[in-house]
Design a protein around this motif. Sequence first.
Motif, PDB file in Angstrom:
ATOM      1  N   ALA A 113       6.712   2.064  23.470  1.00 59.83           N
ATOM      2  CA  ALA A 113       7.525   3.152  22.927  1.00 59.83           C
ATOM      3  C   ALA A 113       6.865   3.729  21.672  1.00 59.83           C
ATOM      4  N   PRO A 114       7.027   5.026  21.432  1.00 55.80           N
ATOM      5  CA  PRO A 114       6.468   5.609  20.212  1.00 55.80           C
ATOM      6  C   PRO A 114       7.070   4.969  18.963  1.00 55.80           C
ATOM      7  N   ILE A 115       6.217   4.678  17.988  1.00 53.15           N
ATOM      8  CA  ILE A 115       6.695   4.149  16.707  1.00 53.15           C
ATOM      9  C   ILE A 115       6.564   5.181  15.594  1.00 53.15           C
ATOM     10  N   VAL A 116       5.709   6.192  15.789  1.00 58.74           N
ATOM     11  CA  VAL A 116       5.560   7.308  14.850  1.00 58.74           C
ATOM     12  C   VAL A 116       5.225   8.556  15.669  1.00 58.74           C
ATOM     13  N   ASP A 117       5.362   9.709  15.027  1.00 57.22           N
ATOM     14  CA  ASP A 117       5.089  10.981  15.707  1.00 57.22           C
ATOM     15  C   ASP A 117       4.164  11.817  14.845  1.00 57.22           C
ATOM     16  N   GLY A 118       3.456  12.738  15.492  1.00 59.95           N
ATOM     17  CA  GLY A 118       2.656  13.715  14.770  1.00 59.95           C
ATOM     18  C   GLY A 118       1.480  13.136  14.025  1.00 59.95           C
ATOM     19  N   VAL A 119       0.794  12.131  14.623  1.00 62.63           N
ATOM     20  CA  VAL A 119      -0.308  11.489  13.918  1.00 62.63           C
ATOM     21  C   VAL A 119      -1.640  11.832  14.568  1.00 62.63           C
ATOM     22  N   GLY A 120      -2.711  11.741  13.762  1.00 60.40           N
ATOM     23  CA  GLY A 120      -4.072  11.864  14.248  1.00 60.40           C
ATOM     24  C   GLY A 120      -4.743  10.508  14.197  1.00 60.40           C
ATOM     25  N   GLU A 121      -6.040  10.496  13.860  1.00 63.76           N
ATOM     26  CA  GLU A 121      -6.707   9.210  13.666  1.00 63.76           C
ATOM     27  C   GLU A 121      -5.964   8.429  12.582  1.00 63.76           C
ATOM     28  N   LEU A 122      -5.812   7.124  12.787  1.00 64.93           N
ATOM     29  CA  LEU A 122      -4.987   6.365  11.836  1.00 64.93           C
ATOM     30  C   LEU A 122      -5.608   5.025  11.506  1.00 64.93           C
ATOM     31  N   SER A 123      -5.152   4.454  10.395  1.00 67.72           N
ATOM     32  CA  SER A 123      -5.500   3.088   9.996  1.00 67.72           C
ATOM     33  C   SER A 123      -4.264   2.428   9.420  1.00 67.72           C
ATOM     34  N   VAL A 124      -4.201   1.098   9.542  1.00 66.06           N
ATOM     35  CA  VAL A 124      -3.046   0.330   9.079  1.00 66.06           C
ATOM     36  C   VAL A 124      -3.549  -0.898   8.324  1.00 66.06           C
ATOM     37  N   ALA A 125      -2.906  -1.219   7.201  1.00 67.74           N
ATOM     38  CA  ALA A 125      -3.279  -2.396   6.420  1.00 67.74           C
ATOM     39  C   ALA A 125      -2.050  -2.913   5.679  1.00 67.74           C
ATOM     40  N   TYR A 126      -2.072  -4.209   5.362  1.00 64.80           N
ATOM     41  CA  TYR A 126      -1.012  -4.789   4.534  1.00 64.80           C
ATOM     42  C   TYR A 126      -1.382  -4.624   3.072  1.00 64.80           C
ATOM     43  N   ASN A 127      -0.434  -4.145   2.267  1.00 67.11           N
ATOM     44  CA  ASN A 127      -0.659  -3.943   0.843  1.00 67.11           C
ATOM     45  C   ASN A 127       0.109  -4.991   0.053  1.00 67.11           C
ATOM     46  N   GLN A 128      -0.625  -5.869  -0.635  1.00 67.20           N
ATOM     47  CA  GLN A 128       0.009  -6.966  -1.373  1.00 67.20           C
ATOM     48  C   GLN A 128       0.830  -6.470  -2.550  1.00 67.20           C
ATOM     49  N   TYR A 129       0.407  -5.385  -3.180  1.00 68.22           N
ATOM     50  CA  TYR A 129       1.112  -4.870  -4.350  1.00 68.22           C
ATOM     51  C   TYR A 129       2.546  -4.495  -3.999  1.00 68.22           C
ATOM     52  N   PHE A 130       2.727  -3.854  -2.861  1.00 66.14           N
ATOM     53  CA  PHE A 130       4.061  -3.431  -2.433  1.00 66.14           C
ATOM     54  C   PHE A 130       4.719  -4.418  -1.490  1.00 66.14           C
ATOM     55  N   GLY A 131       3.937  -5.335  -0.924  1.00 68.99           N
ATOM     56  CA  GLY A 131       4.500  -6.227   0.077  1.00 68.99           C
ATOM     57  C   GLY A 131       4.923  -5.470   1.319  1.00 68.99           C
ATOM     58  N   GLN A 132       4.180  -4.405   1.662  1.00 70.90           N
ATOM     59  CA  GLN A 132       4.494  -3.567   2.812  1.00 70.90           C
ATOM     60  C   GLN A 132       3.223  -3.242   3.588  1.00 70.90           C
ATOM     61  N   TYR A 133       3.430  -2.822   4.815  1.00 70.33           N
ATOM     62  CA  TYR A 133       2.331  -2.315   5.627  1.00 70.33           C
ATOM     63  C   TYR A 133       2.208  -0.815   5.388  1.00 70.33           C
ATOM     64  N   LEU A 134       0.974  -0.364   5.252  1.00 73.43           N
ATOM     65  CA  LEU A 134       0.711   1.047   5.010  1.00 73.43           C
ATOM     66  C   LEU A 134      -0.061   1.633   6.182  1.00 73.43           C
ATOM     67  N   MET A 135       0.293   2.836   6.555  1.00 75.87           N
ATOM     68  CA  MET A 135      -0.413   3.578   7.597  1.00 75.87           C
ATOM     69  C   MET A 135      -0.894   4.894   7.014  1.00 75.87           C
ATOM     70  N   LEU A 136      -2.200   5.161   7.160  1.00 74.62           N
ATOM     71  CA  LEU A 136      -2.750   6.455   6.776  1.00 74.62           C
ATOM     72  C   LEU A 136      -3.115   7.224   8.036  1.00 74.62           C
TER      73      LEU A 136
END
Length: 380
Positions: free
Chosen positions: A289-312
């Motif tokens: 199932a789609p988890i996001v919409d309207g994206v192009g090339e992407l990258s995902v990483a865990y950010n320790q500072y925020f304690g969250q996953y980031l997607m660019l």
Amino acid sequence: MIPAVRDRTSGKSWGFVKRSTSVFIAVLATSLVVAGPAAANPNAVNPIPGLNGVFGIPQLGGRTVAVAQATGMGSPNRTETYNMLGTDLGIMWDNGNGEILTAFGDTAGLGFPNLLQGSLWSWRSNAIVRSRDTNLADGMNFDSIVRDPIGQSKEVVPSPKIPFVEISRIPTAGVGIGPNQFMSLMSVNNWGAAGKWETNYSGLAVSGDNGESWAPAPQTQRPSADGNRNFQQNAFLKVGGFVYEYGTPAGRNNFGHVSRVPEKDILNLAEYEYWNGHEWIRNDPNVAAPIVDGVGELSVAYNQYFGQYLMLTTDPFDSIVMRRSPSPVGPWSAPEVLVDTRQIPSAYAPYIHPWSSGRDLYFLATVHQNYNVLLLRATL
């Protein structure tokens, strides 16, 4: 003359680019038009600084700054010394041994031109460099490159360059598992309008020598049809013994999906599980199932500072945006603009540096107008 770049592994110098070569480059470049907004077809580009209308790094407003050019004649790495005048993408991953490997996509250099593609440049579909640089505040320095016997950047996974057969084999993701490196590549069938292209399939290639040589793994090929079409362009994330594979169809402005596989089974498509929005379903890409919409090339990483996953990624307006999530599958936040399209109209493919996990987020992105890669820093 342009200073030589030294191969960290062999200790040998890659030599000098002579003045006559520089003059030839300038003459050749004047015959090319300046590229417009981020397009699909990479062949009608001009990577020569100044002649393409780009002078130095862009001056941005807001919380993102351009730190340095990573590739090209205007970069501290002086990649033209190994015949990398222009390139796109900049897919980074930790090799597990204190190095960042970076895979680039279509790469322009001097040599026999690919006239069949309508290009005056000699084109390679992919190239790989290595870096141990931990201080990104002044740029990302390369230590070595995968190169051919005469010192040029090498196409590590060859492509025939035949339109409507395979015009390019482009990397979209990489991950290190144990002693091996794995790279996901898309087989491009043809280029279309800006942001649109078609693929034959995506698939993995494997390296056991830190990226020097690669062997495609045919059993991992996903044809561009049915559920596998949603995993033609990918991003990898290692979490809890799994490799999460984020995927989109070919092109930009698409839905994003996610699958996962135990690290040891990355070459076995039957072991992949797909997130259907509620649970993981094994060996059925059609349920993703789609988890996001309207994206192009992407990258995902865990950010320790925020304690969250980031997607660019980029949004439908070609701005570079960031989303946040408490888990690898979401829910993902609304996009936050890091680089407005009005600041760099032809930017795309933002990839997070794997060692960037603080409030300063470093990432690479391509500027199509001069067909080279920038290192940027966003303050979160």
